[in-house]
Design an enzyme around this catalytic site. Sequence first.
Site, short mmCIF file in Angstrom:
data_model
loop_
_atom_site.label_atom_id
_atom_site.label_comp_id
_atom_site.label_asym_id
_atom_site.label_seq_id
_atom_site.Cartn_x
_atom_site.Cartn_y
_atom_site.Cartn_z
CG ASP A 26 -2.08 0.93 1.10
OD1 ASP A 26 -2.34 1.43 -0.02
OD2 ASP A 26 -2.74 1.21 2.14
CG HIS A 43 -0.32 2.37 -9.28
ND1 HIS A 43 -0.52 1.95 -7.98
CD2 HIS A 43 -1.43 3.10 -9.60
CE1 HIS A 43 -1.68 2.40 -7.54
NE2 HIS A 43 -2.25 3.11 -8.50
CB SER A 71 -8.72 -5.30 -3.03
OG SER A 71 -9.27 -4.01 -3.25
CB THR A 72 -13.24 -7.64 -4.53
OG1 THR A 72 -13.13 -7.50 -3.11
CG2 THR A 72 -12.96 -9.08 -4.89
CG ASN A 74 -7.87 -1.99 -5.10
OD1 ASN A 74 -6.95 -2.77 -4.91
ND2 ASN A 74 -8.11 -1.01 -4.24
CD GLU A 213 3.52 -13.25 15.57
OE1 GLU A 213 3.64 -12.08 15.96
OE2 GLU A 213 3.00 -14.15 16.26
C1 IPE Z 1 -5.32 -2.71 -0.10
O1 IPE Z 1 -5.01 -1.37 -0.31
C2 IPE Z 1 -5.37 -3.46 -1.40
C3 IPE Z 1 -4.11 -3.64 -2.08
C4 IPE Z 1 -2.92 -3.30 -1.62
C5 IPE Z 1 -4.19 -4.27 -3.36
P1 IPE Z 1 -6.14 -0.27 -0.47
O2 IPE Z 1 -5.45 1.03 -0.63
O3 IPE Z 1 -7.10 -0.66 -1.53
O4 IPE Z 1 -6.89 -0.37 0.94
P2 IPE Z 1 -7.74 0.70 1.75
O5 IPE Z 1 -8.71 1.30 0.80
O6 IPE Z 1 -6.76 1.71 2.27
O7 IPE Z 1 -8.37 -0.09 2.85
C1 IPE Z 2 -1.49 0.31 -3.37
O1 IPE Z 2 -1.31 1.69 -3.39
C2 IPE Z 2 -1.76 -0.28 -4.73
C3 IPE Z 2 -3.15 -0.74 -4.93
C4 IPE Z 2 -4.09 -0.76 -4.04
C5 IPE Z 2 -3.48 -1.22 -6.25
P1 IPE Z 2 -2.53 2.69 -3.37
O2 IPE Z 2 -2.92 3.01 -4.77
O3 IPE Z 2 -3.63 2.19 -2.51
O4 IPE Z 2 -1.85 3.97 -2.71
P2 IPE Z 2 -2.48 4.96 -1.63
O5 IPE Z 2 -3.00 4.12 -0.50
O6 IPE Z 2 -3.56 5.72 -2.32
O7 IPE Z 2 -1.32 5.80 -1.23
MG MG Z 3 -4.07 2.41 -0.55
#
Ligand code: IPE
Ligand code: IPE
Ligand code: MG
Length: 247
Positions: A26, A43, A71-72, A74, A213
């Site tokens: 993340d 990304h 994720s679903t 996303n 953990e």
């Molecule tokens: C979790 O990150 C999913 C992935 C890393 C693929 P998100 O950025 O989607 O999660 P939330 O929205 O902060 O919970």
């Molecule tokens: C994780 O980074 C990648 C995916 C969830 C696909 P994010 O895109 O969620 O990055 P933040 O959380 O907005 O910084």
């Molecule tokens: Mg994120």
Amino acid sequence: MNSSLSADSFGLDASKLPRHIAIIMDGNGRWAEKRLMNRIKGHEAGSEAVRTTVRTCREIGIPVLTLYAFSTENWQRPKIEISALMTLLKKFLDSEQKEMMDNDIRLNAIGQIEKLPAKVRNALTKTKDLTANNKGMILNLALSYGGRTEIVDMVKIISRMAKDGKVDPGLITEEFVVNYLYTAGMPDPDLIIRTSGEMRISNFLLWQIAYSEIFITDTLWPDFSREELIQIILDFQNRERRFGNVY
Ligand code: IPE
Ligand code: IPE
Ligand code: MG
């Protein structure tokens, strides 16, 4: 490659390595926003951290690495971001085939793979087939993955079996149901890592992390380094795991 020798050379105890590390990658968007860049640049930078992490886990001798890539939930993001992520994913699969073959890595994917665009599904099938006999490490990509959906899918399969008289509901056990999760045959994660400081699970591996953990780092995913991963595994090796028992 001799995995125990490699673990030693990183200063790790080869007899106490996690059998499975799962990572919630993340913070790509925030990494880019901090630099006044488009989230998509985040990304792109994140996919470099994926390469480093896969290589490091392989060198240490980690048997299974699961990366939460999409994720679903996303799917609710803007179309342009989803499309950039899918393109990056296809690029990653195409460009890493050689590395996976050279390092004996088997690719696997978990999630609602049928929801992914055809170009990604084709690249996945090709890479999975190519690497099917590799034994050094499983690289497990969680794509269009949701823990709740995974459990619902398991319930559907088992209830169909019960309806057809193939299983006695009274005899259903934990050991039985895990055969119908996407991760069937894999050990549960010993260690789950989340980058970017968020203190939540975000629908990741809900069943499998019962006794994992947890390690949360403030580092944003594109900045996640080989050194930090090794430090986290060292921290893991110094924890006392109790599994509900007393010591
Ligand atoms: C979790 O990150 C999913 C992935 C890393 C693929 P998100 O950025 O989607 O999660 P939330 O929205 O902060 O919970
Ligand atoms: C994780 O980074 C990648 C995916 C969830 C696909 P994010 O895109 O969620 O990055 P933040 O959380 O907005 O910084
Ligand atoms: Mg994120």
